[in-house]
Design a protein around this motif. Structure first.
Motif, short mmCIF file in Angstrom:
data_model
loop_
_atom_site.label_atom_id
_atom_site.label_comp_id
_atom_site.label_asym_id
_atom_site.label_seq_id
_atom_site.Cartn_x
_atom_site.Cartn_y
_atom_site.Cartn_z
N ARG A 1 0.83 -1.21 0.00
CA ARG A 1 0.00 0.00 0.00
C ARG A 1 0.87 1.26 0.00
N TYR A 2 1.96 1.20 0.75
CA TYR A 2 2.86 2.35 0.81
C TYR A 2 3.48 2.63 -0.56
N ILE A 3 4.01 1.60 -1.19
CA ILE A 3 4.71 1.80 -2.46
C ILE A 3 3.76 2.22 -3.58
N PHE A 4 2.59 1.58 -3.65
CA PHE A 4 1.72 1.81 -4.81
C PHE A 4 0.64 2.86 -4.58
N LEU A 5 0.35 3.20 -3.33
CA LEU A 5 -0.75 4.13 -3.07
C LEU A 5 -0.32 5.42 -2.38
N ASP A 6 0.87 5.46 -1.81
CA ASP A 6 1.32 6.65 -1.08
C ASP A 6 2.29 7.44 -1.95
N PRO A 7 1.95 8.69 -2.31
CA PRO A 7 2.85 9.50 -3.15
C PRO A 7 4.23 9.70 -2.52
N ALA A 8 4.34 9.59 -1.20
CA ALA A 8 5.63 9.80 -0.55
C ALA A 8 6.66 8.78 -0.99
N SER A 9 6.21 7.58 -1.37
CA SER A 9 7.16 6.55 -1.79
C SER A 9 7.86 6.94 -3.09
N ARG A 10 7.18 7.67 -3.96
CA ARG A 10 7.79 8.08 -5.23
C ARG A 10 8.88 9.13 -5.00
N VAL A 11 8.77 9.86 -3.90
CA VAL A 11 9.81 10.84 -3.55
C VAL A 11 11.00 10.15 -2.92
N LEU A 12 10.73 9.19 -2.05
CA LEU A 12 11.81 8.50 -1.34
C LEU A 12 12.60 7.58 -2.25
N ILE A 13 11.93 6.98 -3.25
CA ILE A 13 12.57 5.99 -4.11
C ILE A 13 12.78 6.59 -5.51
N PRO A 14 14.00 7.01 -5.85
CA PRO A 14 14.24 7.67 -7.14
C PRO A 14 13.89 6.80 -8.35
N ASP A 15 14.26 5.52 -8.30
CA ASP A 15 13.96 4.60 -9.41
C ASP A 15 12.65 3.88 -9.11
N TRP A 16 11.61 4.64 -8.78
CA TRP A 16 10.37 4.09 -8.26
C TRP A 16 9.75 3.05 -9.18
N GLU A 17 9.65 3.33 -10.47
CA GLU A 17 8.94 2.42 -11.36
C GLU A 17 9.61 1.05 -11.43
N ASP A 18 10.93 1.03 -11.56
CA ASP A 18 11.65 -0.25 -11.62
C ASP A 18 11.53 -1.00 -10.29
N ARG A 19 11.69 -0.26 -9.20
CA ARG A 19 11.61 -0.90 -7.88
C ARG A 19 10.20 -1.42 -7.62
N ALA A 20 9.19 -0.64 -8.02
CA ALA A 20 7.80 -1.06 -7.80
C ALA A 20 7.48 -2.33 -8.58
N ARG A 21 7.95 -2.41 -9.82
CA ARG A 21 7.73 -3.62 -10.61
C ARG A 21 8.40 -4.83 -9.97
N ARG A 22 9.59 -4.63 -9.45
CA ARG A 22 10.31 -5.75 -8.82
C ARG A 22 9.57 -6.20 -7.56
N VAL A 23 9.14 -5.25 -6.74
CA VAL A 23 8.42 -5.59 -5.51
C VAL A 23 7.15 -6.37 -5.84
N LEU A 24 6.44 -5.95 -6.86
CA LEU A 24 5.20 -6.64 -7.24
C LEU A 24 5.49 -8.07 -7.69
N ALA A 25 6.55 -8.26 -8.46
CA ALA A 25 6.90 -9.60 -8.95
C ALA A 25 7.31 -10.50 -7.78
N GLU A 26 7.96 -9.93 -6.76
CA GLU A 26 8.32 -10.70 -5.58
C GLU A 26 7.08 -11.05 -4.76
N PHE A 27 6.17 -10.10 -4.67
CA PHE A 27 4.91 -10.35 -3.96
C PHE A 27 4.11 -11.46 -4.62
N ARG A 28 4.11 -11.52 -5.95
CA ARG A 28 3.36 -12.57 -6.64
C ARG A 28 3.86 -13.95 -6.25
#
Length: 257
Positions: free
Chosen positions: A153-180
């Protein structure tokens, strides 16, 4: 392991544990140590023939729920139950119920407390169940009082995560694939599916990436952050699973050179 070997081991396991159980009303001398097959079958609510076929390593298609009743009748521990389901080639429908999702394992809490660098624990829903002060300082908006503690929820729904994580899109895709990869163990869990539905509905990026069907193991590596107060920070991430609760994970971030 060959299928015949699994059947043989399953039969030997069930028989050994049946013979360790005391009958309800022992009377006189018994040829069979422990429970008879008929007595075990009655306790488990299954047929004596089916029970015999399992012990004889015959080709029996045991349903997960029937195996669950058998495990209860045999008075198996959590480790023994998991072992029996593995031998039967079935997924335990009650595996999640045997893990108290509300409390972090004591081993995980001890490690998080002992580590000076950012460290946190995740439960099977990817909720933060333990963390130290260094992690709370790093993950502003996720950990700490007053914040929701689900990493997804933090990574995909909280705008603050996009500020904290510079490579947000790549990291978010990786986190999602690990969650699956973890999600496959809880396909029929209502709470897990509620979380998935919420993320798909509220995050178009999550919904699109989820449809790509990418699955990855959780791996370490360089993690870069843009902290609002401390600037650019780099860490090497390492992830471990407690042996007593493999549905949880410990994440440690070691400052990178």
């Amino acid at each position: 392991m060959f299928e015949d070997d699994q059947k043989r081991l399953l039969g030997e396991f069930v028989r050994a544990h049946r013979e360790r159980l005391a009958p309800d009303q022992p009377a006189g001398r018994r040829r069979t140590p422990g429970l008879r097959r008929e007595e075990l079958a009655a306790r488990a609510g299954i047929s004596a023939t089916w029970c015999a076929w399992i012990e004889q390593a015959r080709d029996v298609q045991a349903s997960p729920h029937a195996l669950g009743r058998l495990a209860k009748a045999l008075q198996l521990t959590r480790a023994e139950r998991a072992y029996m389901f593995d031998l039967a080639g079935r997924r335990d429908p009650d595996a999640a119920a045997h893990a108290d999702a509300e409390d972090a394992p004591s081993s995980l809490r001890a490690m998080v407390t002992a580590i000076d660098h950012p460290a946190y624990g995740l439960d099977r829903f990817w909720n933060a169940c333990a963390w130290n002060a260094s992690a709370e300082d790093l993950f502003i908006g996720w950990l700490g009082t007053g914040h929701q503690r689900n990493l997804l929820r933090y990574i995909f729904l909280d705008p603050a995560s996009r500020v904290l994580i510079p490579d947000w899109e790549d990291r978010a895709r990786r986190v999602l694939a690990e969650f699956r990869a973890d999600y496959s163990h809880s396909l029929h869990d209502p709470e897990m599916n509620t979380l998935l539905t919420t993320l798909r509905q509220q995050s178009p990026f999550f919904a699109k990436a989820w449809s790509e069907q990418i699955v990855l193991d959780r791996e370490g590596g360089l993690r870069v952050f843009s902290h609002p107060a401390r600037g650019a920070l780099s860490y090497e991430q390492h992830t471990f699973r407690p042996s007593d609760r493999p549905d949880h994970k410990l994440v440690i971030l070691i400052p990178a050179p």
